[in-house]
Motif scaffolding. Structure first.
Motif, PDB file in Angstrom:
ATOM      1  N   ARG A  67       1.305   3.611   2.896  1.00  0.00           N
ATOM      2  CA  ARG A  67       2.541   3.988   3.592  1.00  0.00           C
ATOM      3  C   ARG A  67       3.340   4.999   2.758  1.00  0.00           C
ATOM      4  N   ASP A  68       3.980   4.541   1.701  1.00  0.00           N
ATOM      5  CA  ASP A  68       4.844   5.450   0.947  1.00  0.00           C
ATOM      6  C   ASP A  68       4.040   6.570   0.293  1.00  0.00           C
ATOM      7  N   GLN A  86       2.816   9.018   3.503  1.00  0.00           N
ATOM      8  CA  GLN A  86       3.646   9.455   4.635  1.00  0.00           C
ATOM      9  C   GLN A  86       4.123  10.903   4.538  1.00  0.00           C
ATOM     10  N   SER A  90       3.833   2.565   8.496  1.00  0.00           N
ATOM     11  CA  SER A  90       5.234   2.650   8.893  1.00  0.00           C
ATOM     12  C   SER A  90       5.317   2.774  10.396  1.00  0.00           C
ATOM     13  N   THR A  98      14.110   5.710  -6.018  1.00  0.00           N
ATOM     14  CA  THR A  98      13.535   6.636  -5.043  1.00  0.00           C
ATOM     15  C   THR A  98      13.189   8.000  -5.629  1.00  0.00           C
ATOM     16  N   HIS A 135      10.544  -0.835  -7.438  1.00  0.00           N
ATOM     17  CA  HIS A 135       9.712   0.259  -6.908  1.00  0.00           C
ATOM     18  C   HIS A 135      10.073   1.509  -7.707  1.00  0.00           C
ATOM     19  N   SER A 156       1.284   2.704  -6.446  1.00  0.00           N
ATOM     20  CA  SER A 156       0.400   3.393  -5.508  1.00  0.00           C
ATOM     21  C   SER A 156      -0.803   3.918  -6.269  1.00  0.00           C
ATOM     22  N   GLY A 176       2.288  10.027  -3.412  1.00  0.00           N
ATOM     23  CA  GLY A 176       3.605   9.813  -2.830  1.00  0.00           C
ATOM     24  C   GLY A 176       4.589  10.854  -3.271  1.00  0.00           C
ATOM     25  N   CYS A 190       8.947  12.268  -2.310  1.00  0.00           N
ATOM     26  CA  CYS A 190      10.119  12.109  -1.467  1.00  0.00           C
ATOM     27  C   CYS A 190      10.473  13.470  -0.889  1.00  0.00           C
ATOM     28  N   ASN A 249       4.787   7.797  -6.472  1.00  0.00           N
ATOM     29  CA  ASN A 249       5.048   6.460  -6.965  1.00  0.00           C
ATOM     30  C   ASN A 249       4.345   6.286  -8.305  1.00  0.00           C
TER      31      ASN A 249
END
Lengths: 305, 305
Positions: A16-17, A20, A50, A181, A209, A235, A240, A242, A251
Motif C-alpha cells: 500500500r504505502d 501507491q 488502499s 511521514t 512508521h 517496507s 514508498g 510522499c 519507508n
C-alpha cells in the motif's frame, strides 16, 4: 522506558504505502505476489491495499481484485485495508479485510493537501469509519500522520499528536500508529512520544512508521523498540515516498531493520534472506534500484542465513 | 554508559578517507578548498591527506602540496596525516602535519589485502611510527580497522580489537579509534566496545568511525555518543568507500550526523547549512550525487539555519 525488549513485530506496508505513489503501473498479479512473499518471509500483518478513490490513487484502483486474489488462502493473516472515509471502510469490509486502518493528520496544511480537510475534521471523521468497522466486527487501527513534523508547518508539538491519540481512543482501536511521514524525526522524539502514548493507554497497541529520508529511520526504529513500541511499519526494499515531500525517500526498509535487529538480538520472526530476495524482485518489477541498504550491500557475515 | 552527553566533536575525513578511492582525479586546489570549507563549517580536526605510496594510492600523491597549501594559515587546527609506516610518518612530519594517524587492522585477511601484513605485524609496526612521531613531538592517533567485522573473516571478536588497543596504548597515543570499515556494525557492538575501551583507559581519547553501508551509521553514532565517545569521524556528503568491499557506501555523512544531533540537543559546533553547501559543491567536483541523505532531502524545518 529503555526496557530493551528482545522482540518486535513488523508490519509490511510496501503493497500500500510503498506502491501507491509509484508511477509505473504494478499489475494485480505482482501485488498479490508481493503480499504472498511477505507472508512467506514471516509477516503476520500486511497493509495490503488502499480503498481510496481510484481517481485520486490510481495505483490502488484494483484494491478489490487484490483482496480477491489473496482470499481465502490468507484469511488467517491480518489483511489491513486503508480507508480514509466511510465509503472506503465499506469497500474494505466488503472486500474481506480483517483490519481497517484510518489516517488522521496532526497538521492542518498537510491535512488539507492530503485529504482536503482540517486536522480536526479528520479526527472527527474517525467516528464514521469506526462505526462501520464496529458494525462489521472488523478491528480498527488509526494512524496519525506528520506526527514528527510537517513539510509545510515545520515542528509539530507533541501535545497535538497526543491530543489526537486521546480523542480517537474513544473508538476503541486495536492499535494507534504515529507516522514520521516526511522522515524528519529523531530518536529523542520517538522516546518522548512513546512515553506520552503509554501515559494514555497501556492496553492499546502502539505502532510507529518511519521514513528514511534523512537516514534516521533505523535509529528511530531502535529507539522505538527500546521505548516499548508494539509494532513497526516497514517496507521491503524501502519503497514508498510522499507526493508532498518530493525529496523524500521511501519507508524505512524492512531489510535494514531486520539486519540491525538480528545483530542486536531483537527477534522479528522474519527471514532476512527472503526479504532481500523480495527487494531484488520488486526492484525488477519497478525497474529501478530500491533505497534499501542491506538489499544492496548484502548480509553480514556474508554466509549468514 | 548511557551518560547522554550533550556534545561530541566530529573529525572531517573526506579529504583523505573520502577521496582516496575516488576514480575521478581531484585537483590539489579542490582538496585545499574542501579542507578550508571544513574549517569554515566549524571543524577543529581534519584528516587532510595520506602519506601512502603514490603508486598504491595515486589520489593522495599530492599530499605534500595539499599541506603546503593549507600551511601556515591553518596551523592552529589539527591537521591529521595518515601514515602506514615509518616512511609515511617521516613525510607527514616533514610536511607539517601536527597529528599522525596510523592504522592497525583486527583481521589478518584484511591486513594482508590492505597493508600486505598480518594483524600482529601492523600492531608491532605502530612502534616505528610512534618513534618518529615522538621524536618530532607530533601527537599520534591510532585507528583499528575492521573492528566491527571483516568482509573476509566475518565476525571479529571484541577481544581482538581490545587486545590491539591495549597493545598500542604503550605508545602513548592521544587518541585511539575503532573503525567499522565495511559498515556492518550495530549499536549493541558500539556500546560494548566503548565499555571495554573505557575499561582500558579513561585518559586516552576514544574515537569511532562508521560507514553507512547498511544504514546503521546514524544509529551507531548516536549509541557512541551515549556511550561517551570523544570523537566521531564523518565525511561531508558521505563520500568514501572501501576498495575491498565493493558494495560499500561511504563514510557516514557529516550532514546526517549533525542533523540528528542538532535535533537531539547534542552540540557539535558545526554549521549544518555550510556542510550541506559543501556536500553539493563536492558532488559537483566528483560529478555524481553523494550518499548523504540530509544534503539531498534538506534541513527540517526547511527554514532552519
Amino acid at each position: 522506558m529503555n526496557t530493551k525488549p528482545n522482540s518486535v513485530e513488523l508490519i509490511e506496508v510496501a503493497p500500500r504505502d510503498g506502491l501507491q505513489n509509484e508511477k509505473v503501473p504494478v499489475s494485480t498479479a505482482d501485488k498479490i505476489q508481493l503480499i504472498e512473499r511477505s507472508f512467506a518471509a514471516g509477516y503476520r500483518q500486511v497493509e495490503v491495499t488502499s480503498f481510496a478513490h481510484p481517481k485520486l490513487v490510481p495505483q490502488m484502483a484494483d484494491a478489490e481484485a487484490v483482496m480477491a486474489g489473496i482470499l481465502p488462502k490468507w484469511k488467517d493473516k491480518v489483511l489491513i485495508g486503508l480507508a480514509l472515509n466511510a465509503r472506503g471502510a465499506e469497500r474494505a469490509v466488503a472486500a474481506g479485510c480483517n483490519q481497517i486502518n484510518y489516517v488522521c493528520v496532526a497538521s492542518d496544511t498537510f491535512a488539507a493537501k492530503n485529504q482536503n480537510s482540517t486536522s480536526a475534521e479528520l479526527t472527527a471523521r474517525a467516528a464514521d469509519v469506526a462505526e462501520i468497522a464496529k458494525g462489521a466486527g472488523v478491528p480498527l487501527s488509526i494512524s496519525i500522520a506528520t506526527g514528527f513534523g510537517c513539510p509545510f508547518e515545520g515542528e509539530i508539538a507533541l501535545s497535538r499528536v497526543i491530543d489526537i491519540a486521546r480523542a480517537v481512543l474513544v473508538h476503541d482501536p486495536v492499535e494507534i500508529g504515529f507516522a514520521d511521514t516526511i522522515g524528519c524525526g529523531v530518536p529523542t522524539q520517538v522516546t518522548e512520544m512513546m512515553a506520552a502514548a503509554h501515559g494514555l493507554s497501556r492496553t492499546v497497541k502502539w505502532r510507529m512508521h518511519f521514513h528514511d529520508t534523512r537516514h534516521t529511520g533505523v535509529a528511530n526504529a531502535i529507539a522505538a523498540v527500546h521505548a516499548g513500541v508494539d509494532y513497526l511499519d516497514a517496507s521491503v526494499g524501502g519503497v514508498g515516498g510522499c507526493p508532498f515531500a518530493p525529496a523524500a525517500t521511501g519507508n524505512v526498509a524492512a531489510e535494514d531493520l531486520v539486519y540491525s535487529f538480528n545483530r542486536m538480538g531483537i527477534a522479528t520472526g522474519l527471514d532476512l534472506g527472503k526479504l532481500i530476495d523480495t527487494a531484488h524482485w520488486l526492484g525488477g518489477v519497478l525497474g529501478k534500484p530500491l533505497p534499501s541498504a542491506v538489499a544492496r550491500a548484502g548480509q553480514f557475515p556474508s554466509t549468514a542465513a
